[in-house]
Motif scaffolding. Sequence first.
Motif, PDB file in Angstrom:
ATOM      1  N   GLN A 251      15.381 -24.144 -12.721  1.00 48.34           N
ATOM      2  CA  GLN A 251      16.247 -23.398 -11.822  1.00 48.34           C
ATOM      3  C   GLN A 251      17.347 -24.284 -11.239  1.00 48.34           C
ATOM      4  O   GLN A 251      18.126 -23.843 -10.408  1.00 48.34           O
ATOM      5  N   GLY A 252      17.373 -25.528 -11.653  1.00 41.88           N
ATOM      6  CA  GLY A 252      18.417 -26.426 -11.193  1.00 41.88           C
ATOM      7  C   GLY A 252      18.091 -27.163  -9.910  1.00 41.88           C
ATOM      8  O   GLY A 252      18.983 -27.597  -9.194  1.00 41.88           O
ATOM      9  N   ILE A 253      16.812 -27.271  -9.607  1.00 42.10           N
ATOM     10  CA  ILE A 253      16.429 -27.982  -8.393  1.00 42.10           C
ATOM     11  C   ILE A 253      15.842 -29.349  -8.768  1.00 42.10           C
ATOM     12  O   ILE A 253      14.937 -29.432  -9.595  1.00 42.10           O
ATOM     13  N   SER A 254      16.377 -30.400  -8.185  1.00 45.22           N
ATOM     14  CA  SER A 254      15.839 -31.733  -8.429  1.00 45.22           C
ATOM     15  C   SER A 254      15.340 -32.326  -7.121  1.00 45.22           C
ATOM     16  O   SER A 254      15.973 -32.163  -6.095  1.00 45.22           O
ATOM     17  N   PHE A 255      14.230 -33.008  -7.200  1.00 41.80           N
ATOM     18  CA  PHE A 255      13.619 -33.581  -6.002  1.00 41.80           C
ATOM     19  C   PHE A 255      13.636 -35.103  -6.165  1.00 41.80           C
ATOM     20  O   PHE A 255      13.011 -35.640  -7.062  1.00 41.80           O
ATOM     21  N   ILE A 256      14.391 -35.781  -5.303  1.00 39.88           N
ATOM     22  CA  ILE A 256      14.388 -37.243  -5.349  1.00 39.88           C
ATOM     23  C   ILE A 256      13.458 -37.736  -4.254  1.00 39.88           C
ATOM     24  O   ILE A 256      13.749 -37.607  -3.076  1.00 39.88           O
ATOM     25  N   HIS A 257      12.343 -38.286  -4.665  1.00 40.52           N
ATOM     26  CA  HIS A 257      11.326 -38.682  -3.692  1.00 40.52           C
ATOM     27  C   HIS A 257      11.702 -39.985  -3.028  1.00 40.52           C
ATOM     28  O   HIS A 257      12.536 -40.736  -3.511  1.00 40.52           O
ATOM     29  N   GLN A 258      11.009 -40.236  -1.919  1.00 39.90           N
ATOM     30  CA  GLN A 258      11.253 -41.451  -1.162  1.00 39.90           C
ATOM     31  C   GLN A 258      10.966 -42.684  -2.035  1.00 39.90           C
ATOM     32  O   GLN A 258      11.725 -43.640  -2.047  1.00 39.90           O
ATOM     33  N   GLU A 259       9.844 -42.639  -2.749  1.00 40.47           N
ATOM     34  CA  GLU A 259       9.574 -43.706  -3.687  1.00 40.47           C
ATOM     35  C   GLU A 259      10.220 -43.311  -5.008  1.00 40.47           C
ATOM     36  O   GLU A 259      10.055 -42.198  -5.477  1.00 40.47           O
ATOM     37  N   LEU A 260      10.949 -44.247  -5.577  1.00 35.77           N
ATOM     38  CA  LEU A 260      11.681 -43.920  -6.793  1.00 35.77           C
ATOM     39  C   LEU A 260      10.740 -43.908  -7.989  1.00 35.77           C
ATOM     40  O   LEU A 260       9.878 -44.753  -8.113  1.00 35.77           O
ATOM     41  N   ASN A 261      10.955 -42.935  -8.848  1.00 38.34           N
ATOM     42  CA  ASN A 261      10.140 -42.847 -10.058  1.00 38.34           C
ATOM     43  C   ASN A 261      10.911 -43.415 -11.241  1.00 38.34           C
ATOM     44  O   ASN A 261      11.435 -42.680 -12.060  1.00 38.34           O
ATOM     45  N   MET A 262      10.988 -44.718 -11.280  1.00 35.64           N
ATOM     46  CA  MET A 262      11.722 -45.364 -12.362  1.00 35.64           C
ATOM     47  C   MET A 262      10.756 -46.246 -13.128  1.00 35.64           C
ATOM     48  O   MET A 262       9.835 -46.820 -12.559  1.00 35.64           O
ATOM     49  N   VAL A 263      11.008 -46.395 -14.413  1.00 33.64           N
ATOM     50  CA  VAL A 263      10.197 -47.317 -15.198  1.00 33.64           C
ATOM     51  C   VAL A 263      11.004 -48.593 -15.358  1.00 33.64           C
ATOM     52  O   VAL A 263      12.009 -48.619 -16.062  1.00 33.64           O
TER      53      VAL A 263
END
Lengths: 504, 324
Positions: A81-93
């Motif tokens: 639906q076009g919603i993105s959630f950027i969390h406080q802790e980054l989800n990066m590899v």
Amino acid sequence: MEMHPFVAMNGIEKSFNGVPVLKKVTLEVERGEIHALLGENGAGKSTLMNILGGVHQPDSGQILIGGEEIKLANPHVSQAQGISFIHQELNMVGDLRVYENMFLGSEIRTRFGFLNVEEMCRQTHEILAQLGVSIDPKEYVRNLATSYKQLIEISKALLHKSQLIIMDEPTTSLAEHEVSRLFILMKNLKKSGVSIIYISHKLKEIQEVCDRYTVLRDGQLVKTDIMQNENLEVITKLMVGKSISQDRYVHEHEFGELALEVQGLTSTGLFKHIDFTVRQGEIVGFTGLAGDGRTELFESLFGYRKKYTGTVKVKGKPVHITHPRKALQAGMGYVPKDRKENAIIKDLSVIHNMSLSSMGNFERMGFIQDKKEQEQFNTYKKALNIKVHNPRITIDKLSGGNQQKVIIAKWLEAETDILIFDNPTQGIDVGAKQEIYQQILTLAKLGKAIIILSSEAPEVMRICHSIHVMYHGEITARFTGDEASEEEIMHYATGAKREGEKIG
Amino acid sequence: MANIDTKEYSPESPSVKSRLTWLWSEYSVIIAFVIIYIGASAMNPRFLDINNQLNILMQVSIIGIIALGMTVVMLSGGIDLSVGSVLALAGVISVLALNASGSILVGVFTALLVGSFAGFLNGLMVAKGRIASFIATLGMMAGARSIALYIAEGGSVSGEVSGFTAIANNNLWIFDFPVIIFFVMAVLIYVLMHKTRFGRYVYALGSNEKAAMLSAIRVDRIKIGVYTLIGTLVGIAAVIETSRLNSISSSSSGSQYELDAIAAVIIGGTRMTGGRGKIIGTIFGILILGILNNMMNLMNVSPHLQGFVKGLIIIIAVVFQKRE
């Protein structure tokens, strides 16, 4: 002009284990708007956003996107639906390259099924250029500064053609110039019609960048309005709420001699120039927001971290603590936060968790006396009202409040004069909370020096004789328990105000 | 406070099913042992012969002693791959010391010293050097074997002191000395793990190292102690191994002992990541391995195939444990 707001959440209700967390909350976000979502810890912000992100399902209420009712059954639906959630802790590899992170899970492939690296790099470059940053798409993410990682997370949201980006405290790990870069970026996004829901405790930032705000308190909507019209004082008051002022627990009693003196404690990057004292019988609180360094400060004092400078005196004697064992010998006990990771040993029984720090009390000729352990546990079971049928079961089967009581019993058994509690009521239901407060007060009356770390200002206000507020590793303000107000604390904790040395 | 009570384990009303799962999770290795034992007796009448039974005990005693130490190491969340090589090294050096001094006591003492020193080094690497135990002991495995080969010039060394062979070849009533040593060690380690603070700390450390440290436990010292302990047990095993044939081979003695010991610990139900497991489990684990070997010998299964069966058993044991 559109008739409908871009996203509307109407009458959202949600409860966990019978405890209502959201009560008929309504939130509307327009297209191309930056909307601030405000409230204290536990006000229900993250629950509301998790519902929007498809992580939780509301008990009742509807969600409209572009005027149509939508059921966000899981995070994938929400993303579609076009919603993105950027969390406080980054989800990066960290061990993958920038473009690999960007396309993780949605890689572009060539006709032959191989990865189309060229195309992915091109698109990555394009989007990053849009944001006005130049990062080599082939750089490893671990080599980037935190702010860049944040930008990549945002680019990822753009890549998925997100129309609404939820940012949960994105600036906690950013330096000032990085924050301003983020804000420029957010304003650019706004111009291109993307909406942003911005969660933060830092009111100054919010005023700078947000168009409207919504305040939640205790799961209820307090107010939604245009940002420009408000001053920060008013908003702080809305967040805190005057009505819920709870009685202070503190009963006055005489303090004894100095138990702990800390001078000029500094650890690079974590905290600096920390001075404070605690007397016997005194309850001293430390509060602040995430990243204020208070946990690191006391982990250092307790010897879990070693790289720090400064002097520490226990009962007037200088001590050099390099291991928790030495802290214990010096007379310090520490009830850590994040009980599951730091405090309980889930494979040991309730009794064994209680006796762990003071095995000497239960030994005869080097052998553990089970009976003695059992008897001692029964005294604590009564004194602290620990609810357990069979104390030989492993501790992870108890509820949070009872686990915490066992951990407190562990340190009582170690008979330390100084007790440090880090977030002592984290994940504990209301009833057990009161019991733990009572217990802490009783200990203070018995002459123990008590330190309480908490992210919740009301908590320290309720039980502490004096309060230290920390911001970015420094003590920015000191209050006595009765003169402190939550708004004042908030001002110093958010860095909106600071003072050199004010001591009550 | 209804939500507290629901979360809690209530012993008043356990369902039959939950009781069975509990029985299985606590005693699965004993149940498996009984099944295998009955199966073995049914398949071959010679299995129950008392001499055969004692033979099985004799055969498992060396690995058994090592497996006791391995249980402690694995409970602490580590692993020791160097046991086989250290056994060879301790054996070779102790035989040299034995021959040079002519004293059995000096020989035995040397083996214990070499074993515990190698273990101590492992412990230092793991605790102070913060090297993963797998890597640290892999290095020790290669290093110890190499030194043993160098000292013995690639061959075997034999004892020249009469009476040394008595250690492994005499018996008390019907039990061979190695079997007695194994059971004495088993009792000692059991008491150590369940009746002293060292044991308690090992469980705590294996379950949650950070919480253990924040409970004011000297985690580093416990780790060094754990590896020194297994080293000492390997030293004891080395004495038995050497005494049995009055010689030790620098190239082949102790090879793959680490695999058998780890297999026994895993079959015995100790969790790979530490914090959970029992000495009793390991004892039954090693007995299961012994019975399987014995059965295959009695049934004339090709020795080349025996590894396959062993591998299968280990994997089955782990699959069952995964179900918790």
